[in-house]
Design a protein around this motif. Structure first.
Motif, PDB file in Angstrom:
ATOM      1  N   ILE A 185       0.837  -1.167   0.068  1.00 17.10           N
ATOM      2  CA  ILE A 185       0.029  -0.133  -0.153  1.00 17.10           C
ATOM      3  C   ILE A 185       0.759   1.330  -0.027  1.00 17.10           C
ATOM      4  O   ILE A 185       1.825   1.297   0.743  1.00 17.10           O
ATOM      5  CB  ILE A 185      -0.843   0.052   1.171  1.00 17.10           C
ATOM      6  CG1 ILE A 185      -1.948  -1.334   1.191  1.00 17.10           C
ATOM      7  CG2 ILE A 185      -1.794   1.139   1.017  1.00 17.10           C
ATOM      8  CD1 ILE A 185      -2.337  -1.595   2.608  1.00 17.10           C
ATOM      9  N   LYS A 190      -2.324   5.465  -4.103  1.00 21.81           N
ATOM     10  CA  LYS A 190      -3.201   6.522  -3.896  1.00 21.81           C
ATOM     11  C   LYS A 190      -4.024   7.132  -4.999  1.00 21.81           C
ATOM     12  O   LYS A 190      -3.553   6.599  -6.127  1.00 21.81           O
ATOM     13  CB  LYS A 190      -2.544   7.773  -3.040  1.00 21.81           C
ATOM     14  CG  LYS A 190      -1.883   7.399  -1.822  1.00 21.81           C
ATOM     15  CD  LYS A 190      -2.859   7.397  -0.375  1.00 21.81           C
ATOM     16  CE  LYS A 190      -2.283   6.769   0.815  1.00 21.81           C
ATOM     17  NZ  LYS A 190      -1.172   7.123   1.217  1.00 21.81           N
ATOM     18  N   LEU A 204      -8.692   6.778   8.323  1.00 26.29           N
ATOM     19  CA  LEU A 204      -7.444   6.151   9.138  1.00 26.29           C
ATOM     20  C   LEU A 204      -7.376   7.039  10.259  1.00 26.29           C
ATOM     21  O   LEU A 204      -8.321   7.836  10.744  1.00 26.29           O
ATOM     22  CB  LEU A 204      -6.295   6.176   8.122  1.00 26.29           C
ATOM     23  CG  LEU A 204      -5.503   7.494   7.598  1.00 26.29           C
ATOM     24  CD1 LEU A 204      -4.082   7.027   7.103  1.00 26.29           C
ATOM     25  CD2 LEU A 204      -6.237   7.970   6.442  1.00 26.29           C
ATOM     26  N   ILE A 259      -7.800   4.777  -2.228  1.00 28.36           N
ATOM     27  CA  ILE A 259      -6.674   4.059  -2.705  1.00 28.36           C
ATOM     28  C   ILE A 259      -7.511   3.265  -3.774  1.00 28.36           C
ATOM     29  O   ILE A 259      -8.468   2.856  -4.089  1.00 28.36           O
ATOM     30  CB  ILE A 259      -6.192   3.105  -1.829  1.00 28.36           C
ATOM     31  CG1 ILE A 259      -7.194   2.250  -1.016  1.00 28.36           C
ATOM     32  CG2 ILE A 259      -5.093   3.726  -0.668  1.00 28.36           C
ATOM     33  CD1 ILE A 259      -6.391   0.945  -0.296  1.00 28.36           C
ATOM     34  N   ASP A 271       2.170  -4.059   5.115  1.00 34.02           N
ATOM     35  CA  ASP A 271       2.079  -2.568   5.341  1.00 34.02           C
ATOM     36  C   ASP A 271       3.278  -2.253   6.544  1.00 34.02           C
ATOM     37  O   ASP A 271       3.572  -3.165   7.160  1.00 34.02           O
ATOM     38  CB  ASP A 271       0.688  -1.976   5.408  1.00 34.02           C
ATOM     39  CG  ASP A 271       0.654  -0.626   5.181  1.00 34.02           C
ATOM     40  OD1 ASP A 271       1.820   0.134   4.831  1.00 34.02           O
ATOM     41  OD2 ASP A 271      -0.576  -0.035   5.205  1.00 34.02           O
ATOM     42  N   THR A 295      -7.390   1.463   6.320  1.00 36.57           N
ATOM     43  CA  THR A 295      -6.443   1.388   5.066  1.00 36.57           C
ATOM     44  C   THR A 295      -6.294  -0.030   4.675  1.00 36.57           C
ATOM     45  O   THR A 295      -6.513  -0.416   3.638  1.00 36.57           O
ATOM     46  CB  THR A 295      -5.044   1.712   5.424  1.00 36.57           C
ATOM     47  OG1 THR A 295      -4.926   3.000   5.687  1.00 36.57           O
ATOM     48  CG2 THR A 295      -4.052   1.686   4.153  1.00 36.57           C
TER      49      THR A 295
END
Ligand SMILES: O=P(O)(O)OC[C@H]1O[C@H](OP(=O)(O)OP(=O)(O)O)[C@H](O)[C@@H]1O
Ligand SMILES: Nc1ncnc2[nH]cnc12
Length: 189
Positions: free
Chosen positions: A74, A98, A113, A120, A137, A145
């Protein structure tokens, strides 16, 4: 040292070494990016090759244990981890970016978040149905997220075998938010 419980769960011995390394190479920044947030800064880890190597090795062990054939990262900090893990594993890498960065047809998800809102995206053709995808991540905080990324992967037909993170902030409900996804943190705070 590896505890009996961790061994029973099949966690790699390297994860204990990785937890120690993380404790020594993560910097707390108070009240950033907004008051009340303690930001977990991974730049000291990234700047220390031996430490970074231990951590990437632990993530690769987790990926192997789960039979991952593909790593999803991510943007942005997740990319810093997912790319070396995929390379060491010999696996493909799927970037979850993003909004507005991927050139092909995409699927999008908007989420909250710990300190804001974001969108995303994933390429609609990013995975084949036979791929076993591990999501990588740096931090699991509220889980917004990761839940959004999981939803995107599932939506394009991926089998998501788990989420591995450097740090799980256990005082926030991230784990519940991403359930039933298997969460494997190297360090729980
Ligand atoms: O569990 P959550 O509350 O959703 O928070 C975790 C997410 O927050 C951070 O990303 P951020 O959006 O700050 O982006 P960055 O990687 O570009 O710094 C972090 O890298 C995780 O992706
Ligand atoms: N406290 C935190 N530190 C670093 N990254 C984060 N992402 C969400 N919460 C975070």
């Amino acid at each position: 040292m590896t505890s009996i419980d961790e061994a029973a769960l099949g966690r790699p011995a390297t994860s204990d070494a990785a937890a120690d390394v993380l404790r020594g190479h993560i910097r707390d920044i108070q009240d950033w990016p907004q008051p009340g947030v303690v930001f977990k800064d991974i730049t000291p880890l990234l700047a220390t090759p031996a430490a970074f190597g231990v951590v990437i090795g632990a993530l690769v062990d987790i990926a192997r244990q789960r039979g991952a054939t593909t790593i999803a990262g991510i943007e942005a900090r997740g990319f810093l981890l997912a790319a070396p893990v995929a390379d060491r594993l010999g696996a493909g890498l799927v970037p979850i970016r993003k909004q507005g960065k991927l050139p092909g047809p995409v699927r999008s998800a908007t989420y909250d978040l710990e300190y804001g809102t974001a969108t995303i995206e994933i390429h609609a053709d990013a995975v084949r149905p036979d791929e076993r995808v591990l999501l990588v991540d740096d931090v699991l905080a509220t889980g917004g997220t990761a839940a959004a990324a999981h939803g995107l992967l599932a939506g394009v037909g991926a089998e998501v075998v788990g989420l591995t993170v450097l740090m799980e902030l256990s005082f926030l409900p991230g784990r519940e938010r991403v359930a039933p996804l298997d969460v494997v943190p190297l360090l729980t705070i």
